[in-house]
Scaffold this motif. Structure first.
Motif, short mmCIF file in Angstrom:
data_model
loop_
_atom_site.label_atom_id
_atom_site.label_comp_id
_atom_site.label_asym_id
_atom_site.label_seq_id
_atom_site.Cartn_x
_atom_site.Cartn_y
_atom_site.Cartn_z
N ILE A 201 -67.80 -22.42 -29.82
CA ILE A 201 -67.55 -22.48 -31.26
C ILE A 201 -66.97 -21.16 -31.76
CG2 ILE A 201 -68.68 -22.65 -33.52
CD1 ILE A 201 -70.65 -24.64 -32.24
N VAL A 202 -67.55 -20.05 -31.30
CA VAL A 202 -67.04 -18.74 -31.68
C VAL A 202 -65.60 -18.56 -31.19
CG1 VAL A 202 -67.30 -16.25 -31.33
CG2 VAL A 202 -69.32 -17.67 -31.77
N ASP A 203 -65.33 -18.98 -29.95
CA ASP A 203 -63.97 -18.85 -29.40
C ASP A 203 -62.96 -19.63 -30.23
OD1 ASP A 203 -64.86 -17.22 -27.37
OD2 ASP A 203 -64.99 -18.81 -25.87
N VAL A 242 -76.05 -30.57 -27.75
CA VAL A 242 -74.63 -30.60 -28.10
C VAL A 242 -73.79 -30.19 -26.90
CG1 VAL A 242 -72.84 -29.58 -29.56
CG2 VAL A 242 -75.07 -30.13 -30.53
N SER A 243 -72.70 -30.91 -26.68
CA SER A 243 -71.76 -30.57 -25.62
C SER A 243 -70.49 -29.98 -26.23
CB SER A 243 -71.40 -31.81 -24.80
OG SER A 243 -70.64 -32.72 -25.58
N VAL A 244 -69.67 -29.38 -25.38
CA VAL A 244 -68.36 -28.88 -25.81
C VAL A 244 -67.53 -30.03 -26.37
CG1 VAL A 244 -66.16 -27.97 -24.95
CG2 VAL A 244 -68.31 -26.88 -24.29
N GLN A 245 -67.66 -31.21 -25.76
CA GLN A 245 -66.89 -32.38 -26.22
C GLN A 245 -67.28 -32.78 -27.64
OE1 GLN A 245 -68.34 -32.12 -23.17
NE2 GLN A 245 -66.41 -31.79 -22.06
N ASP A 246 -68.56 -32.64 -27.98
CA ASP A 246 -69.00 -32.93 -29.36
C ASP A 246 -68.33 -32.00 -30.35
OD1 ASP A 246 -70.81 -34.91 -28.44
OD2 ASP A 246 -72.33 -33.38 -28.07
N ASP A 248 -65.49 -30.33 -29.91
CA ASP A 248 -64.06 -30.62 -29.96
C ASP A 248 -63.76 -31.87 -30.80
OD1 ASP A 248 -63.77 -28.45 -28.33
OD2 ASP A 248 -63.30 -29.58 -26.51
N ALA A 249 -64.67 -32.84 -30.76
CA ALA A 249 -64.45 -34.10 -31.48
C ALA A 249 -64.41 -33.92 -32.99
CB ALA A 249 -65.54 -35.11 -31.10
N VAL A 250 -65.11 -32.91 -33.50
CA VAL A 250 -65.16 -32.71 -34.96
C VAL A 250 -64.47 -31.41 -35.39
CG1 VAL A 250 -67.19 -34.11 -35.43
CG2 VAL A 250 -67.49 -31.73 -34.72
N ALA A 251 -63.78 -30.75 -34.46
CA ALA A 251 -63.13 -29.48 -34.80
C ALA A 251 -62.06 -29.68 -35.87
CB ALA A 251 -62.52 -28.85 -33.55
N ARG A 252 -61.25 -30.71 -35.73
CA ARG A 252 -60.17 -30.93 -36.70
C ARG A 252 -60.72 -31.20 -38.10
NH1 ARG A 252 -55.71 -35.66 -36.26
NH2 ARG A 252 -55.09 -34.58 -34.36
N GLU A 275 -54.25 -27.79 -30.94
CA GLU A 275 -53.71 -26.86 -29.93
C GLU A 275 -54.80 -25.92 -29.42
OE1 GLU A 275 -50.53 -23.11 -29.79
OE2 GLU A 275 -50.33 -24.67 -31.34
N ILE A 276 -55.62 -25.43 -30.33
CA ILE A 276 -56.69 -24.52 -29.94
C ILE A 276 -57.71 -25.24 -29.06
CG2 ILE A 276 -58.69 -23.25 -30.84
CD1 ILE A 276 -56.89 -22.59 -33.29
N VAL A 277 -58.11 -26.43 -29.47
CA VAL A 277 -59.10 -27.19 -28.71
C VAL A 277 -58.59 -27.48 -27.31
CG1 VAL A 277 -60.21 -29.46 -28.55
CG2 VAL A 277 -60.28 -28.19 -30.71
N ALA A 278 -57.32 -27.88 -27.20
CA ALA A 278 -56.74 -28.18 -25.88
C ALA A 278 -56.70 -26.93 -24.99
CB ALA A 278 -55.34 -28.76 -26.05
N ALA A 279 -56.38 -25.78 -25.58
CA ALA A 279 -56.28 -24.55 -24.81
C ALA A 279 -57.64 -24.06 -24.32
CB ALA A 279 -55.61 -23.46 -25.66
N LEU A 280 -58.69 -24.34 -25.09
CA LEU A 280 -60.02 -23.85 -24.75
C LEU A 280 -60.85 -24.87 -23.98
CD1 LEU A 280 -61.02 -22.03 -28.07
CD2 LEU A 280 -60.25 -20.99 -25.92
N ARG A 281 -60.31 -26.07 -23.79
CA ARG A 281 -61.08 -27.12 -23.13
C ARG A 281 -61.38 -26.72 -21.69
NH1 ARG A 281 -57.98 -31.55 -24.29
NH2 ARG A 281 -59.16 -31.77 -26.24
N PRO A 282 -62.65 -26.81 -21.28
CA PRO A 282 -63.01 -26.45 -19.90
C PRO A 282 -62.26 -27.32 -18.90
CG PRO A 282 -64.97 -26.69 -21.25
CD PRO A 282 -63.83 -27.22 -22.05
N VAL A 283 -61.88 -26.72 -17.77
CA VAL A 283 -61.18 -27.44 -16.70
C VAL A 283 -62.20 -28.03 -15.75
CG1 VAL A 283 -59.55 -27.25 -14.81
CG2 VAL A 283 -59.23 -25.89 -16.89
#
Length: 284
Positions: A201-203, A242-246, A248-252, A275-283
């Protein structure tokens, strides 16, 4: 209430409200705000947003809805009077950019504090209390609203035209009691946010300040709203973490309206958050 009961109730409510309004995304965001103690900014048709507010109120047993219409005669509105439109459960607001600054901040302060001052005494607003503010389509930055104002809404999204328009007398039946709604808020508030997700979230917040297209990134209030919405999303999926996906789902919906763009165009802020969410999404 257990998290799995939360999930069942949330899905039933969101599905019913979405069916009535014809917009599942807007219905879901409105319900997230109701549970998280937030407020929703809706862009699109005023009648559609009004119908969503009324439908949301009818979904809670005994809940009331009211409306504030700002316009040329807005100077005559007395928002803080006993029994006024703020003393309701679901408040629909239209014409907000047309209101005098004093009236705008009076409403925003009441939204944030969930209380108004009557005879020098702070008086709580009813519980639950959620506002749904209708704005025309287009970039919110072009509507003359400051970043400080936009920061007061928890989530932001559009609402699709209802074709054919839903009859205003058609509402969902009461499907949840105020006590159960309060318990849903408690369940969501207890959902764990692991350290790794907090840093994610901070990132995201830091990244909103680094894009060339963004003059001013999100505030700390925006990141708090993002975490609160992600808690509800996790519980709605039957999970107590809470997961990273949760996130990302409400970031916009949680952040896009808070970004001050260098050349504001429709959906530019949405695309910046994506764009930010896609760049920070874990691989992996």
């Amino acid at each position: 209430m257990h998290v799995h009961e939360f999930m069942t109730t949330f899905q039933r409510l969101a599905g019913s409200i979405g069916q009535q309004t014809g917009d599942q995304e807007a219905a879901r965001n409105a319900l997230v705000c109701l549970i998280a103690g937030g407020h929703l900014l809706l862009q699109g048709g005023e009648e559609e947003s009004r119908h969503l507010a009324r439908t949301l109120a009818r979904a809670v047993d005994g809940a009331r809805d009211d409306e504030i219409r700002f316009g040329p005669d807005a100077k005559d509105l007395h928002l803080n009077e006993p029994g006024g439109p703020l003393f309701t459960n679901v408040l629909h607001v239209s014409g907000f950019p047309l209101a005098r600054p004093e009236a705008q901040w009076q409403l925003l302060t009441a939204m944030e504090r969930r209380a108004v001052e009557l005879d020098s005494v702070e008086t709580p607003l009813p519980s639950p209390f959620v506002s749904i503010t209708a704005l025309p389509r287009g970039h919110v930055q072009r509507l003359g609203l400051s970043r400080r104002m936009l920061d007061r809404w928890t989530l932001h999204c559009g609402i699709r035209p209802r074709v054919p328009p839903a009859p205003p007398e058609v509402f969902v039946r009461p499907t949840i009691t105020p006590a159960d709604l309060a318990r849903m808020g408690e369940v969501a508030g207890a959902v764990e946010v692991p350290d790794a997700v907090r840093w994610h979230i901070v990132d995201i917040g830091v990244a909103t300040r680094a894009l060339p297209s963004v003059l001013v990134g999100t505030s700390g209030r925006g990141l708090v709203a993002l975490a609160a919405a992600a808690r509800v999303v996790a519980a709605a999926d039957g999970r107590d973490v809470v997961s990273v996906q949760d996130v990302d789902a409400v970031a916009r919906p949680a952040l896009a309206h808070r970004l001050h763009m260098s050349d504001p165009q429709p959906r530019d802020a949405d695309l910046a958050v994506d764009e930010i969410v896609a760049a920070l999404r874990p691989v992996g």
